[in-house]
Each structure stands twice: as structure tokens, then as C-alpha cells.
Design a protein around this motif. Sequence first.
Motif, short mmCIF file in Angstrom:
data_model
loop_
_atom_site.label_atom_id
_atom_site.label_comp_id
_atom_site.label_asym_id
_atom_site.label_seq_id
_atom_site.Cartn_x
_atom_site.Cartn_y
_atom_site.Cartn_z
N LEU A 57 30.40 55.41 45.89
CA LEU A 57 30.32 54.46 47.16
C LEU A 57 31.17 55.30 48.11
O LEU A 57 31.85 56.08 48.01
CB LEU A 57 30.95 53.15 46.68
CG LEU A 57 30.50 52.00 46.02
CD1 LEU A 57 30.02 52.27 44.66
CD2 LEU A 57 31.36 50.69 45.93
N SER A 58 30.70 54.78 49.43
CA SER A 58 31.16 55.36 50.57
C SER A 58 32.57 54.85 50.64
O SER A 58 32.64 53.63 50.15
CB SER A 58 30.16 55.08 51.69
OG SER A 58 30.50 53.76 51.88
N ALA A 59 33.45 55.12 51.51
CA ALA A 59 34.69 54.71 51.63
C ALA A 59 34.59 53.46 52.43
O ALA A 59 35.43 52.30 52.11
CB ALA A 59 35.45 55.75 52.73
N SER A 60 33.65 53.24 53.39
CA SER A 60 33.39 51.65 54.02
C SER A 60 32.99 50.76 52.82
O SER A 60 33.67 49.47 52.98
CB SER A 60 32.57 51.92 55.18
OG SER A 60 31.19 52.41 54.78
N GLN A 61 32.32 51.25 51.80
CA GLN A 61 31.82 50.39 50.78
C GLN A 61 33.15 50.02 49.86
O GLN A 61 33.44 48.94 49.51
CB GLN A 61 30.80 50.80 49.78
CG GLN A 61 29.23 50.94 50.67
CD GLN A 61 28.37 51.74 49.90
OE1 GLN A 61 28.77 52.85 49.50
NE2 GLN A 61 27.09 51.11 49.96
N VAL B 192 35.99 50.10 50.90
CA VAL B 192 37.06 48.96 51.84
C VAL B 192 36.37 47.62 51.68
O VAL B 192 37.10 46.65 51.72
CB VAL B 192 36.93 49.68 53.35
CG1 VAL B 192 37.79 48.37 54.34
CG2 VAL B 192 37.91 50.99 53.25
N ALA B 193 35.11 47.48 51.93
CA ALA B 193 34.59 45.95 51.63
C ALA B 193 34.92 45.48 50.44
O ALA B 193 35.17 44.33 50.20
CB ALA B 193 33.07 46.17 51.76
N GLN B 194 34.74 46.13 49.21
CA GLN B 194 34.92 45.58 47.95
C GLN B 194 36.46 45.26 47.69
O GLN B 194 36.84 44.49 46.89
CB GLN B 194 34.29 46.42 46.89
CG GLN B 194 32.81 46.40 46.94
CD GLN B 194 32.43 47.10 45.77
OE1 GLN B 194 33.03 47.35 44.59
NE2 GLN B 194 31.07 47.18 45.70
N THR B 195 37.40 46.20 48.16
CA THR B 195 38.85 46.29 47.57
C THR B 195 39.60 45.68 48.81
O THR B 195 40.93 45.32 48.35
CB THR B 195 39.30 47.58 47.36
OG1 THR B 195 39.33 48.56 48.51
CG2 THR B 195 38.61 48.21 46.19
N GLU B 196 39.35 45.76 50.03
CA GLU B 196 40.14 45.27 51.36
C GLU B 196 41.29 46.24 51.33
O GLU B 196 42.13 45.81 52.00
CB GLU B 196 40.58 43.82 50.94
CG GLU B 196 39.49 42.96 51.14
CD GLU B 196 39.71 41.53 50.81
OE1 GLU B 196 40.79 41.07 50.92
OE2 GLU B 196 38.96 40.55 51.31
N ILE B 197 41.21 47.46 50.80
CA ILE B 197 42.09 48.32 51.08
C ILE B 197 41.68 48.82 52.53
O ILE B 197 40.61 49.33 52.66
CB ILE B 197 42.22 49.35 50.03
CG1 ILE B 197 42.74 48.88 48.49
CG2 ILE B 197 43.08 50.58 50.33
CD1 ILE B 197 42.48 49.78 47.57
N ILE B 198 42.73 49.44 53.30
CA ILE B 198 42.45 49.98 54.61
C ILE B 198 41.75 51.45 54.36
O ILE B 198 42.15 52.10 53.39
CB ILE B 198 43.60 50.26 55.49
CG1 ILE B 198 44.77 51.02 54.99
CG2 ILE B 198 44.07 48.73 55.79
CD1 ILE B 198 45.74 51.26 55.95
N ALA B 199 40.83 51.78 55.45
CA ALA B 199 40.15 53.02 55.00
C ALA B 199 41.08 54.19 54.93
O ALA B 199 40.75 55.00 54.46
CB ALA B 199 39.15 53.08 56.42
N GLN B 200 42.06 54.37 55.83
CA GLN B 200 43.27 55.35 55.81
C GLN B 200 43.55 55.60 54.42
O GLN B 200 43.78 56.63 54.07
CB GLN B 200 44.27 55.19 56.57
CG GLN B 200 43.80 55.22 58.19
CD GLN B 200 44.90 54.92 59.12
OE1 GLN B 200 45.56 54.02 58.77
NE2 GLN B 200 45.07 55.65 60.21
N THR B 201 43.79 54.53 53.63
CA THR B 201 44.38 54.54 52.30
C THR B 201 43.44 55.00 51.45
O THR B 201 43.67 55.98 50.48
CB THR B 201 45.11 53.17 51.75
OG1 THR B 201 46.18 52.84 52.56
CG2 THR B 201 45.48 53.26 50.36
#
Length: 78
Positions: A42-46, A48-57
Motif C-alpha cells: 500500500l502507498s502512504a496515502s492508502q 493514511v486512509a485505512q488507519t487515519e494516521i497522519i502521512a508524516q507519521t
Amino acid sequence: MKIKKLVLNYFERWELASSFRTYANHCLCMYCCTILLKADGLSASQVVAQTEIIAQTVGSWDKCFESQGIQRLYICFG
């Protein structure tokens, strides 16, 4: 853009999945989930969408795992 996939050996995947299922520490569980999702391609944006963790993290955890491997679990969440 090419998605950077983390490569896990059997032990690392098992340890992350086991930690995700058995520990009550929310941060540890989210770290394990993030690394497993990245290893699944999965990409970082995917992630983020699944976990709701911010992209920087997500990016930070990804880099830390690449540099420190499974030891990151024991260093930060030990």
C-alpha cells in the motif's frame, strides 16, 4: 509514482502481526499495522486512509523500520 514496498522476512511479519493482535498499547498496534500495510504494497496515502494516521507519521515509521528493522519495536515500545 512508484510505491515503496517494505520487505519483511517471515520472523518480522510474524512478530508484527503477533504484536498487533496481543498488545493493548494503541500506538504499538498502529505502528505494527502501518508497517504490515506498507509491506503489503500500500502507498502512504492508502495507509493514511485505512488507519487515519497522519502521512508524516506513516513516513517516519516507514523510515525508522527501514533503518532499524524489527528492533524498532523493542526500542520504542519495549
